[in-house]
Design a protein around this motif. Structure first.
Motif, PDB file in Angstrom:
ATOM      1  N   ASP A 153       0.835  -1.211   0.000  1.00  0.00           N
ATOM      2  CA  ASP A 153       0.000   0.000   0.000  1.00  0.00           C
ATOM      3  C   ASP A 153       0.868   1.259   0.000  1.00  0.00           C
ATOM      4  OD1 ASP A 153       1.022  -0.119   2.532  1.00  0.00           O
ATOM      5  OD2 ASP A 153      -0.912  -0.157   3.570  1.00  0.00           O
ATOM      6  N   ASP A 154       2.158   1.071  -0.317  1.00  0.00           N
ATOM      7  CA  ASP A 154       3.065   2.208  -0.466  1.00  0.00           C
ATOM      8  C   ASP A 154       2.928   2.720  -1.900  1.00  0.00           C
ATOM      9  OD1 ASP A 154       5.122   4.025  -0.677  1.00  0.00           O
ATOM     10  OD2 ASP A 154       6.630   2.752   0.276  1.00  0.00           O
ATOM     11  N   TYR A 155       2.002   3.640  -2.117  1.00  0.00           N
ATOM     12  CA  TYR A 155       1.706   4.103  -3.463  1.00  0.00           C
ATOM     13  C   TYR A 155       2.845   4.911  -4.072  1.00  0.00           C
ATOM     14  CZ  TYR A 155      -3.069   2.585  -2.569  1.00  0.00           C
ATOM     15  OH  TYR A 155      -4.182   1.836  -2.290  1.00  0.00           O
ATOM     16  N   ASP A 156       3.637   5.583  -3.254  1.00  0.00           N
ATOM     17  CA  ASP A 156       4.783   6.325  -3.788  1.00  0.00           C
ATOM     18  C   ASP A 156       5.786   5.369  -4.421  1.00  0.00           C
ATOM     19  OD1 ASP A 156       3.704   8.730  -2.989  1.00  0.00           O
ATOM     20  OD2 ASP A 156       4.774   8.773  -1.075  1.00  0.00           O
ATOM     21  N   MET A 157       6.083   4.286  -3.699  1.00  0.00           N
ATOM     22  CA  MET A 157       7.009   3.302  -4.241  1.00  0.00           C
ATOM     23  C   MET A 157       6.434   2.648  -5.485  1.00  0.00           C
ATOM     24  SD  MET A 157       7.637  -0.189  -4.559  1.00  0.00           S
ATOM     25  CE  MET A 157       6.657  -0.993  -3.306  1.00  0.00           C
ATOM     26  N   ALA A 158       5.140   2.270  -5.428  1.00  0.00           N
ATOM     27  CA  ALA A 158       4.505   1.613  -6.573  1.00  0.00           C
ATOM     28  C   ALA A 158       4.517   2.522  -7.799  1.00  0.00           C
ATOM     29  CB  ALA A 158       3.075   1.220  -6.213  1.00  0.00           C
ATOM     30  N   SER A 159       4.185   3.790  -7.599  1.00  0.00           N
ATOM     31  CA  SER A 159       4.172   4.734  -8.725  1.00  0.00           C
ATOM     32  C   SER A 159       5.555   4.919  -9.321  1.00  0.00           C
ATOM     33  CB  SER A 159       3.608   6.086  -8.271  1.00  0.00           C
ATOM     34  OG  SER A 159       2.250   5.971  -7.915  1.00  0.00           O
ATOM     35  N   SER A 160       6.571   4.984  -8.450  1.00  0.00           N
ATOM     36  CA  SER A 160       7.931   5.169  -8.959  1.00  0.00           C
ATOM     37  C   SER A 160       8.398   3.949  -9.753  1.00  0.00           C
ATOM     38  CB  SER A 160       8.897   5.456  -7.801  1.00  0.00           C
ATOM     39  OG  SER A 160       9.011   4.331  -6.945  1.00  0.00           O
ATOM     40  N   GLN A 161       8.033   2.748  -9.297  1.00  0.00           N
ATOM     41  CA  GLN A 161       8.412   1.529 -10.019  1.00  0.00           C
ATOM     42  C   GLN A 161       7.696   1.441 -11.368  1.00  0.00           C
ATOM     43  OE1 GLN A 161      10.658  -1.079  -9.189  1.00  0.00           O
ATOM     44  NE2 GLN A 161      11.360   0.493  -7.774  1.00  0.00           N
ATOM     45  N   ILE A 162       6.408   1.783 -11.379  1.00  0.00           N
ATOM     46  CA  ILE A 162       5.653   1.760 -12.637  1.00  0.00           C
ATOM     47  C   ILE A 162       6.220   2.791 -13.609  1.00  0.00           C
ATOM     48  CG2 ILE A 162       3.406   2.200 -13.679  1.00  0.00           C
ATOM     49  CD1 ILE A 162       2.130   1.073 -11.145  1.00  0.00           C
ATOM     50  N   LYS A 163       6.546   3.979 -13.090  1.00  0.00           N
ATOM     51  CA  LYS A 163       7.094   5.038 -13.941  1.00  0.00           C
ATOM     52  C   LYS A 163       8.442   4.621 -14.518  1.00  0.00           C
ATOM     53  CE  LYS A 163       8.165   9.983 -14.100  1.00  0.00           C
ATOM     54  NZ  LYS A 163       9.407   9.766 -14.861  1.00  0.00           N
ATOM     55  N   TYR A 164       9.275   3.989 -13.679  1.00  0.00           N
ATOM     56  CA  TYR A 164      10.587   3.540 -14.163  1.00  0.00           C
ATOM     57  C   TYR A 164      10.415   2.512 -15.289  1.00  0.00           C
ATOM     58  CZ  TYR A 164      14.982   0.975 -14.343  1.00  0.00           C
ATOM     59  OH  TYR A 164      16.127   0.350 -14.774  1.00  0.00           O
ATOM     60  N   ALA A 165       9.540   1.525 -15.067  1.00  0.00           N
ATOM     61  CA  ALA A 165       9.308   0.514 -16.100  1.00  0.00           C
ATOM     62  C   ALA A 165       8.732   1.143 -17.356  1.00  0.00           C
ATOM     63  CB  ALA A 165       8.360  -0.565 -15.569  1.00  0.00           C
ATOM     64  N   SER A 166       7.828   2.105 -17.184  1.00  0.00           N
ATOM     65  CA  SER A 166       7.242   2.788 -18.336  1.00  0.00           C
ATOM     66  C   SER A 166       8.299   3.544 -19.130  1.00  0.00           C
ATOM     67  CB  SER A 166       6.147   3.746 -17.858  1.00  0.00           C
ATOM     68  OG  SER A 166       5.615   4.485 -18.936  1.00  0.00           O
ATOM     69  N   ASP A 167       9.205   4.219 -18.419  1.00  0.00           N
ATOM     70  CA  ASP A 167      10.260   4.973 -19.102  1.00  0.00           C
ATOM     71  C   ASP A 167      11.185   4.039 -19.887  1.00  0.00           C
ATOM     72  OD1 ASP A 167       9.231   7.288 -18.075  1.00  0.00           O
ATOM     73  OD2 ASP A 167      10.673   7.446 -16.421  1.00  0.00           O
ATOM     74  N   VAL A 168      11.550   2.924 -19.258  1.00  0.00           N
ATOM     75  CA  VAL A 168      12.458   1.983 -19.931  1.00  0.00           C
ATOM     76  C   VAL A 168      11.793   1.380 -21.163  1.00  0.00           C
ATOM     77  CG1 VAL A 168      13.665  -0.222 -19.698  1.00  0.00           C
ATOM     78  CG2 VAL A 168      13.759   1.449 -17.832  1.00  0.00           C
ATOM     79  N   LEU A 169      10.557   0.912 -21.002  1.00  0.00           N
ATOM     80  CA  LEU A 169       9.875   0.279 -22.135  1.00  0.00           C
ATOM     81  C   LEU A 169       9.499   1.293 -23.205  1.00  0.00           C
ATOM     82  CD1 LEU A 169       7.629  -2.252 -20.194  1.00  0.00           C
ATOM     83  CD2 LEU A 169       9.672  -2.747 -21.544  1.00  0.00           C
ATOM     84  N   GLY A 170       9.321   2.556 -22.809  1.00  0.00           N
ATOM     85  CA  GLY A 170       9.042   3.591 -23.803  1.00  0.00           C
ATOM     86  C   GLY A 170      10.201   3.831 -24.746  1.00  0.00           C
ATOM     87  N   LYS A 171      11.419   3.479 -24.310  1.00  0.00           N
ATOM     88  CA  LYS A 171      12.602   3.670 -25.146  1.00  0.00           C
ATOM     89  C   LYS A 171      12.833   2.535 -26.127  1.00  0.00           C
ATOM     90  CE  LYS A 171      14.883   6.394 -21.530  1.00  0.00           C
ATOM     91  NZ  LYS A 171      15.995   6.465 -20.555  1.00  0.00           N
ATOM     92  N   VAL A 172      12.003   1.474 -26.029  1.00  0.00           N
ATOM     93  CA  VAL A 172      12.135   0.344 -26.960  1.00  0.00           C
ATOM     94  C   VAL A 172      10.773   0.048 -27.591  1.00  0.00           C
ATOM     95  CG1 VAL A 172      14.095  -0.691 -25.768  1.00  0.00           C
ATOM     96  CG2 VAL A 172      11.776  -1.290 -25.052  1.00  0.00           C
ATOM     97  N   SER A 173       9.936   1.078 -27.721  1.00  0.00           N
ATOM     98  CA  SER A 173       8.565   0.869 -28.190  1.00  0.00           C
ATOM     99  C   SER A 173       8.444   0.716 -29.706  1.00  0.00           C
ATOM    100  CB  SER A 173       7.667   2.017 -27.723  1.00  0.00           C
ATOM    101  OG  SER A 173       8.177   3.263 -28.186  1.00  0.00           O
ATOM    102  N   ASP A 174       9.505   0.980 -30.446  1.00  0.00           N
ATOM    103  CA  ASP A 174       9.468   0.736 -31.904  1.00  0.00           C
ATOM    104  C   ASP A 174      10.878   0.409 -32.382  1.00  0.00           C
ATOM    105  OD1 ASP A 174      10.882   3.260 -32.566  1.00  0.00           O
ATOM    106  OD2 ASP A 174       8.981   4.222 -32.014  1.00  0.00           O
ATOM    107  N   GLN A 175      10.966  -0.073 -33.605  1.00  0.00           N
ATOM    108  CA  GLN A 175      12.254  -0.545 -34.130  1.00  0.00           C
ATOM    109  C   GLN A 175      13.257   0.586 -34.260  1.00  0.00           C
ATOM    110  OE1 GLN A 175      12.918  -3.839 -34.609  1.00  0.00           O
ATOM    111  NE2 GLN A 175      15.017  -3.103 -34.789  1.00  0.00           N
ATOM    112  N   ASP A 176      12.795   1.782 -34.594  1.00  0.00           N
ATOM    113  CA  ASP A 176      13.704   2.912 -34.739  1.00  0.00           C
ATOM    114  C   ASP A 176      14.395   3.238 -33.422  1.00  0.00           C
ATOM    115  OD1 ASP A 176      14.788   5.154 -36.346  1.00  0.00           O
ATOM    116  OD2 ASP A 176      13.626   6.387 -34.936  1.00  0.00           O
ATOM    117  N   LYS A 177      13.623   3.204 -32.335  1.00  0.00           N
ATOM    118  CA  LYS A 177      14.197   3.472 -31.011  1.00  0.00           C
ATOM    119  C   LYS A 177      15.159   2.361 -30.605  1.00  0.00           C
ATOM    120  CE  LYS A 177      10.387   6.260 -29.196  1.00  0.00           C
ATOM    121  NZ  LYS A 177       9.322   6.365 -28.150  1.00  0.00           N
ATOM    122  N   ILE A 178      14.801   1.135 -30.961  1.00  0.00           N
ATOM    123  CA  ILE A 178      15.686   0.013 -30.619  1.00  0.00           C
ATOM    124  C   ILE A 178      17.017   0.131 -31.356  1.00  0.00           C
ATOM    125  CG2 ILE A 178      15.982  -2.484 -30.829  1.00  0.00           C
ATOM    126  CD1 ILE A 178      12.978  -2.764 -30.396  1.00  0.00           C
TER     127      ILE A 178
END
Length: 361
Positions: free
Chosen positions: A152-177
């Protein structure tokens, strides 16, 4: 809603009253013996020795203060015993389990990389609407990995989701990869590590769902490698949900989607599907079959992308599952009500202290 007044520990009040009556009886008996023993001898008192108007008035005042102090002390003792017996009122309220366990389950297979960033942003918006829930996040491909367990630590959960989102956002298409630098490559490798432990297998939805269900209380793996559900006990009182985001491109898994949904249903875990693949494939047979299976097990299936409609549908489904799982029976409860008793005790003690101070003067 408040009902009749009652004592939570009435036996303590009875013991106090019996002790007070016994003390009064002993005192009366001893004072009677003293009077009988002194009747044969002449008795001199202060009124005879100081038989003046001033001294007589002071003596009467002293006796009055003494009586008031004695009454205040007796009242304080009675009130103390009464408070120890816990004055209460019987209340009747509708008790509800205010919290839920929710696992966010995300497919990170290659076919989902173009959509995972948007799905995680959807999860981020979902977390912002939660209050009092425990949430966890698991990602899967051929095998699963827990990014963070139920919390129920929403700050930690939000930071982990944001980190994963940022990382996966950098490999979201072939050009970025193709333009990915060494740090991004390492971050991506670290993030999905442990999700590809079976060779030539990808996007095993049934296995991923079972792994996500295993994060929730009331669900265990059987000794034979298959899954099993547990029922009974306090875990049933907390509603449990899984939000499954996938594009439904599945290989040969240990559990089919239907088998996984059967297991989660037995464990009273609600599963809602969020189709996150290409919109051109949302009407494919496999996608429609996934929709049918999830809905037949009481969940919702959204193919509206990751917009507000999808979020609203998921939240509404979670709320409905919560309503079905909660115990809404009205139960009586004892509520302590020491308010006026505490005030009366404080007043009695103040009077006693005041009278004692005057007596000492």
């Amino acid at each position: 809603m408040m009902n009749a007044f009652a004592w939570h520990w009435p036996w303590l009040l009875a013991i106090g009253l019996i002790a007070a009556l016994a003390a009064a009886a002993v005192s009366f008996f001893l004072s009677g013996r003293a009077r009988r023993g002194s009747a044969q001898a002449p008795v001199f008192d202060l009124e005879q020795d100081f038989n003046t108007e001033y001294t007589s008035g002071m003596l009467r005042q002293w006796r009055w203060y003494n009586r008031v102090a004695a009454v205040a002390l007796a009242a304080a003792l009675i009130l103390s015993v009464s408070l120890a017996a816990r004055p209460s009122q019987v209340g009747s309220d509708e008790e509800r389990a205010g919290s839920r366990d929710i696992v966010l389950c995300l497919d990170v297979s290659p076919s989902m990389l173009a959509y995972d960033h948007a799905v995680l942003e959807t999860y981020q918006r979902l977390v912002a609407q939660f209050k009092g829930e425990r949430i966890g996040l698991s990602i899967f491909n051929s095998t699963s990995r827990t990014l963070f367990p139920l919390t129920d630590d929403y700050d930690m959960a939000s930071s982990q989701i944001k980190y994963a989102s940022d990382v996966l956002g950098k490999v979201s298409d072939q050009d970025k990869i193709d333009k990915m630098d060494a740090k991004t490559s390492q971050d991506f490798s670290d993030l999905i590590e442990g999700t590809q432990n079976r060779k030539d297998m990808t996007s095993l939805i049934g296995d991923g769902l079972v792994s996500c269900a295993a994060m929730l209380p009331g669900f265990t793996y059987g000794s034979n490698g298959r899954g099993s559900s547990e029922s009974g006990g306090p875990t049933e009182q907390r509603p449990k949900s899984i939000v499954l985001a996938t594009d439904n491109v599945s290989g040969k898994s240990t559990y089919t989607l239907k088998e996984a949904l059967d297991l989660t249903s037995k464990a009273k875990i609600g599963v809602d599907g969020l189709y996150s693949g290409a919109q051109t494939s949302k009407n494919d047979k496999t996608t429609l079959d996934m929709k049918r299976q999830i809905e037949s097990h009481g969940g919702t299936f959204s193919s509206a992308g990751t917009g507000p409609q999808a979020i609203d549908a998921i939240v509404e489904s979670i709320e409905k599952h919560k309503a079905r799982s909660q115990d809404q029976a009205r139960k009586a409860s004892m509520l302590d009500t020491p308010g006026w008793w505490t005030l009366a005790l404080a007043l009695a003690v103040c009077i006693w202290i005041s009278m004692t101070w005057k007596l000492k003067r």
